[in-house]
Design an enzyme around this catalytic site. Structure first.
Site, PDB file in Angstrom:
ATOM      1  N   GLY A  54       2.301   4.185  22.928  1.00 28.62           N
ATOM      2  CA  GLY A  54       1.595   4.826  23.428  1.00 28.62           C
ATOM      3  C   GLY A  54       2.018   5.622  23.045  1.00 28.62           C
ATOM      4  N   CYS A  55       0.726   6.901  23.027  1.00 27.70           N
ATOM      5  CA  CYS A  55       0.264   7.978  21.928  1.00 27.70           C
ATOM      6  C   CYS A  55       1.043   8.719  22.696  1.00 27.70           C
ATOM      7  CB  CYS A  55      -0.596   8.136  22.035  1.00 27.70           C
ATOM      8  SG  CYS A  55      -2.034   8.383  23.263  1.00 27.70           S
ATOM      9  N   TYR A  56       0.662   9.265  24.509  1.00 25.55           N
ATOM     10  CA  TYR A  56       1.478  10.316  24.841  1.00 25.55           C
ATOM     11  C   TYR A  56       2.618   9.629  25.329  1.00 25.55           C
ATOM     12  CZ  TYR A  56      -2.715  12.024  27.193  1.00 25.55           C
ATOM     13  OH  TYR A  56      -3.676  12.596  27.260  1.00 25.55           O
TER      14      TYR A  56
ATOM     15  N   THR B  44       5.013   8.454  23.039  1.00 22.56           N
ATOM     16  CA  THR B  44       5.761   8.325  21.412  1.00 22.56           C
ATOM     17  C   THR B  44       6.226  10.074  21.322  1.00 22.56           C
ATOM     18  OG1 THR B  44       5.060   7.617  20.311  1.00 22.56           O
ATOM     19  CG2 THR B  44       5.490   8.712  18.842  1.00 22.56           C
ATOM     20  N   SER B  45       5.240  10.970  22.085  1.00 24.48           N
ATOM     21  CA  SER B  45       5.060  12.434  22.452  1.00 24.48           C
ATOM     22  C   SER B  45       6.575  13.380  23.188  1.00 24.48           C
ATOM     23  CB  SER B  45       3.925  13.573  22.569  1.00 24.48           C
ATOM     24  OG  SER B  45       3.441  13.058  24.189  1.00 24.48           O
TER      25      SER B  45
END
Lengths: 349, 349, 349, 349
Positions: free
Chosen positions: C150-152, C154-155
């Protein structure tokens, strides 16, 4: 072995775009980047997006040194200052792609009148190839200096020149209404390009006095062989990148006739599209399209999308480019590819 | 008869917002606007949006003259410079609303340490009312000087102070993550707030070192009577106006207990909402809402929207204001209304 | 010979980004792109930016056919629908990179409770590698299915996991305040993501209920071996691309001690930076930086910029990614490179 | 006693703007707001910015009921549907300001051909006043139905009509290149107006086929008494609000002569400015300016800024309005003020 590239004047948006594009070029490497005030600092201190991607320190400009270390230089200095440096670089044996307007026009007089400055290397005015590989690939291939085109002119010349050369449209009644992203105004600190001044706002500027008007006329004339008059109005648009040019033209007598006789507006439109397809058959970046082009469609790329519509007796031509890519740094990479025998698309996705 | 208002330092965004709001105020009129470099020019030459709406020429600052012509002054000067001018204006018999931080903090020592400057009027520090009419309307009504609140502090104090005063949340574990539009950075020409630097970009700044952190702590302590520690992080957000603060707090022992015993997270949430509704029953601009507030919901208005959610053992408070309105110039008009006996909403829609 | 790639569900923003990235990949080519409603149309009719760049017609999804023509499939379908298709593709002999959440979590129960759906291929839950090559490159290299992160997450995972694994920060008091561009909300027509709803507006959403919260906890636990609790709040930010995560953590006992004993906050900060540098020495995209990262610094790239600051007793970690690149499609290309033995950076600039 | 206002079709952007403007109107109050799908819900559930500012529940449309409770209705329905409702409202004794195009054109045939629909109340076509108080204040004052102008037409008619009426420019060679914010496209969920589709993008649309082209021609003809042809091209611009029209015209013989004989381009420009000043002397919102107008200069206001420049043989007229204010809801309030004898500026700042 990689081509060694120098970037003169690395702190602006075109400089960053050159650096960014070179990080992904298979045959070229940025080896020198100059900046007056920032010399000694890592390039990433000026362009944080390069952190971890490009390990290079900014240097003072030293043409002789660049002559030893580099094959080609991209010169992103202001006009007049640029011509002086270009001469030094050429004297040092470096081939140069010049981003300024110093060598774009064919007439010294027109240059000095519009730019209000004495040209530092007048002998080369009118004898330097204009860096549109779509028309001048052969001259670019052997040039020591290439005049990289202006952003607005690229967006206007590409749709206009072949149609005028083919006699399809009149060259004396052309209105170019262009909309540019804010990066076209550069990276120096000015109130007018602060976020809160340009966000949620569109406005025309330099109406009747923008220096790209004579550049467009000059190039369309050189390419088409026909005297050309354009009325050009630039607009500052609330976006970072991109130029959309909406161009109002009149079909030439023949084309207008033809449209009427075939009884269909589409005949004229199809002739325009065919003229473009023929002209740009060997040009990988110029793309005539059926949809209405938007700047987002070409953002971050070297592509040009062009379309045509009819409204009453006029044709409306539309072209979209990324002002920092095909309008500046992408075009420079494309020119570099042509100068050194690489595929035009190398490093340009 | 209209109140006569002076605007000191008219060229920035808060100055423009004051001028704009006064054009629609039924009881007040802008009669003097000062600007050093631009004195003599029409205010519309600096703020073209006022063309045809406000016919006023900028003047040099002359406190004695303002004393003769004006009832109240809005002072939009930088800190330290502001305090000096505020004193001159008070001496000339003008009541002043000061936009700077000079009179906001209760401790001279804290002020001088965070602002790194010697205070020009130290006697008034700690003796000047903080311009939040939601808590200090009586003092504001009779004040000669009102310290107009900081934008971030307004967005944080309004949700936090009543909850801490009521003992509903702990005052020693508070994280405030705030997102501000770019106008908060002012209108001076800086590379960092150019359109192309801030567009399509969000970033934190001044992490651990922003001057609004002690202001929030000071005010929450004064209002609640409880020692308060906050961790505050501001972010520059790609929009012109607005502040959203996302505030992470822990329920105090009682509230946590209650939530568990009632067996429902909603009990704690309802207590928070009720506390806000009680505290702000007489405050026309503070609006507890059930939806999640967005800055667009309050753009151009003096309203504050606040909401609360639970996540695990913490409560998440959310508040949205327009940083130029309730966060600066709108609050100043509201303070002016209180100082001169008008309805708080006069001229504020 | 080029790798032949299928793109399942090509009409969204992640699909476009996959297609775009593959046009510049030296070893892979997009040969099949599927879309239910648009099958039969050129991909450029859905994504006009691909006009002249990618000559491909959309097809109906036919796993057996893809099995014959492709080496690998990127599956951009909604959760549950995705798992079903992934199984068919694996059965047809295609290796799959799955963009959905279907195979990311280690617990079937957690998945079914948060996603409120029966899992179509439950046997593979907990037995599918999580596609973060920074931690799982070996498993990815031999995997038939890779769960693209998921994008969040990863961050958040990249800055958090090594610090928790090294015992430098506490794993039970973590607040993640994330700000995402609007493309994270997808390309389907909804009022909430219209331009005029999101422009000039920032707001939190799904407070306390976002599905990436358990994903972050799960992965940090798997990587670090320590039970982990996070509080995660996502925000919709007025920009197209990018995620900035501001993460509030507490130093573990040892690190806090050390900071105090050395008498310098910088000791703790330096330990964090060193831990990151050690952990990511072989990871070309993860870049610890000294400046405060902005989403613009990584826009259009697969890079992650991470920084750390101290505020009182807490550390503030900051990370910036492009949500469509490293947060989705760039990560998928990176995973594909690892699966097929190419350099991780191939085709990723 | 306050005027009682009904808002028919309250869920869109023009509806919100009407509601917002009425909250600050000294003599009018919104008492009925209708919406089909949302009837029964508070208006703030559809427009969260009205929370705490307007306590009103949406209703089903009931013309008879509105006849009892309201003095005037603002009708924001789609064309054709609108005319039908307008008739019912008039029959119920309510005066109506109609936002649709149903009563704007003078020719039923032109209407039915461009809008491709049978008109529900054809008797009133050509017999309904066009709501530009700058030209039709007297008729508006006594009208039962006012056709609120289109947004683009307002931006074009105001600069053009007086110049053509005065014979200063030719009426047969007019190009209008207009740039509109995205709110002009309405609030229904469409992929084309998603944030990520329009952000960082400008494009023309409906080239040669936009329905405002005949509206502009019709009105300029009616005001000036001269047959008029215009070429109109609208552009979708990445901003929420505002229209900038760049209008290319040719001076009429006399004006061209004069310019040449006086030997100064400024003579023609001064004549244009004087013509505007004379025409709009009694119009509080129309403001000829010397600077180049930007949409930000009029954002949120009912003002129109207009300027003129010369480029070669053409004049370039520029006008900026807020499309939701003077381009729609602000104009409606202005019309309402005229209809009921209030100052034109009441409630409009």
């Amino acid at each position: 072995m990689s081509l060694s590239v120098a970037l003169i004047g690395a702190t602006g948006y075109t400089g960053l775009e050159v650096a960014r594009l070179l990080t992904q070029h298979p045959h070229a490497e940025l080896t020198v980047a100059t900046a007056r005030a920032e010399a000694g600092n890592p390039i990433a201190s000026v362009h944080p997006s390069l952190a971890g991607r490009l390990d290079l320190h900014l240097e003072e400009l030293d043409p002789a040194e660049i002559g030893k270390r580099c094959d080609v230089a991209m010169c992103c200095l202001p006009h007049a200052a640029s011509a002086k440096t270009v001469k030094q670089l050429v004297d040092a044996g470096v081939r140069v792609i010049d981003f300024s307007a110093d060598f774009r026009l064919s007439s010294l007089e027109v240059y000095e009148s519009w730019y209000d400055v004495k040209h530092p290397w007048p002998e080369r005015v009118g004898r330097t190839v204009y860096g549109l590989p779509e028309f001048y690939a052969d001259e670019i291939a052997s040039a020591d200096v290439v005049a990289n085109p202006g952003c607005y002119p690229t967006s206007a010349i590409l749709p206009l020149a072949p149609l005028i050369r083919a006699g399809l449209i009149r060259s004396d009644d052309i209105i170019i209404d262009s909309k540019s992203g804010v990066s076209g105004a550069g990276r120096s600190a000015k109130v007018g390009t602060l976020y809160c001044e340009t966000n949620e706002s569109i406005a025309a500027y330099a109406v009747g006095s923008h220096r790209h008007q004579p550049e467009i006329e000059d190039l369309v004339e050189r390419i088409s062989g026909r005297a050309t008059d354009v009325l050009f109005t630039p607009h500052l648009t609330p976006m970072s990148r991109g130029i959309l040019s909406t161009i109002y033209v009149r079909p030439a007598e023949g084309l207008a006739e033809e449209g009427r006789s075939v009884g269909s507006a589409d005949a004229a439109i199809e002739r325009v599209m065919q003229c473009w397809r023929d002209c740009y058959a060997g040009s990988p970046f110029v793309t005539p399209v059926d949809h209405l082009p938007a700047t987002a469609h070409v953002a971050g790329t070297n592509y040009v999308q062009m379309a045509v519509r009819r409204n009453g007796e006029r044709l409306v031509l539309l072209s979209a480019i990324d002002n920092l890519a095909k309008g500046a740094s992408g075009a420079a990479i494309q020119n570099m590819n042509v100068m050194f025998g690489y595929d035009q698309k190398s490093g340009l996705g």
